[in-house]
Enzyme design. Sequence first.
Site: not given
Length: 381
Positions: A260, A320
């Site tokens: 991320h 995700e």
Amino acid sequence: MGNVAAPLASGLEGVVVAETRLSEVDGARGRLILAGHDVEALAGGGGVTFEEVCGLLWGGALPAPAEREALRAAIAEGRTRAFALLGRLGDALGARDGMDALRAAVAHLEGDAPPAAIAGAVATFAAAWARRAAGEAPVAPDPALRLSADYLRMARGGAASEAEARELDAYLVTVSDHGMNASTFAARVVTSTGSDAISAVVAAIGALKGPLHGGAPGPVLDMLDAIEAAGPRGAEAAGRAERWLQAELAAGRRIMGMGHRIYRVRDPRAAVLERAIERLARTAGGARGARLALARAVERAAEAALRARYPDRPLRANVEFYTAVLLDALGLPRALFSPTFAVGRVAGWCAHIDEQRRAGRLIRPSSRYVGGAPGAAAPAG
């Protein structure tokens, strides 16, 4: 060249462009705060609904029961009004990509539609596209239901259980806002020009479509499918995962759902959604427990492989990774994952639109010119 001395922040990394009361992303500690509340408290054990997080983001506090019911009614009316528009959307819902369809459909709303109308419409349009993509007729909203239950019903064509609606609420709350992410920034830039709310939301949808932002949950399931098929049924999951992941890294391919831009530890939203899948597996049974076990094995193997290859870059599971597993467990098709992300994130977009309007300042960064000077000799050749 007037901007020569100005510092360059590629990708606006580390640049603060606004003050906000809506959310704080603490990448070092792995913490997400939504308007004064830890996301784990809201979406983990708190059982907060999508309507309640809308009240929190739009009004600054979790709504009292009467306010919550008023919000539920307003968002339900938004779903109903959007359904009445379907016949006038032309080919908007015929797009092959759900985000293209959502962008085109939302553009048909009144420019300054209120947040509840926008939130309800995004849910209706996303579900209607899924039905049409499956060759089925759209399902009319049921205003007696809260958004999570009605969205599952409209998208799947059948009623959702309370457990399913509760865990979709957990997902929608978890993704409702996340600092100055790309789609939120896009919405605020458009709003800063004095444009209308729908133009800002359409811009945000366009940003969310990108695979580097919200467009990649589906490929996580492709990865899990490939690992599941990579060896005989009796083979141990961790070993299969390690072999598959090492082959992908050797080929120079990205491991989906890992890493991320902000978090240097595990994404706290991944933990919330992992627990949501666990609860769903306990209450609804089926193959959900086996899928969760596989996902956990793949996450551990991916962390180890990435840590060995990139020791200076912490790459842990992001939102995700478990988004894909949860939405699949809820019976939503993979092509609907990104539009479902928008169903949750529109709550934050609308809050940021209001906040940017109150700020009242045009967002206009500078750039550094690196082209040629007037009159300079053209390069040879």
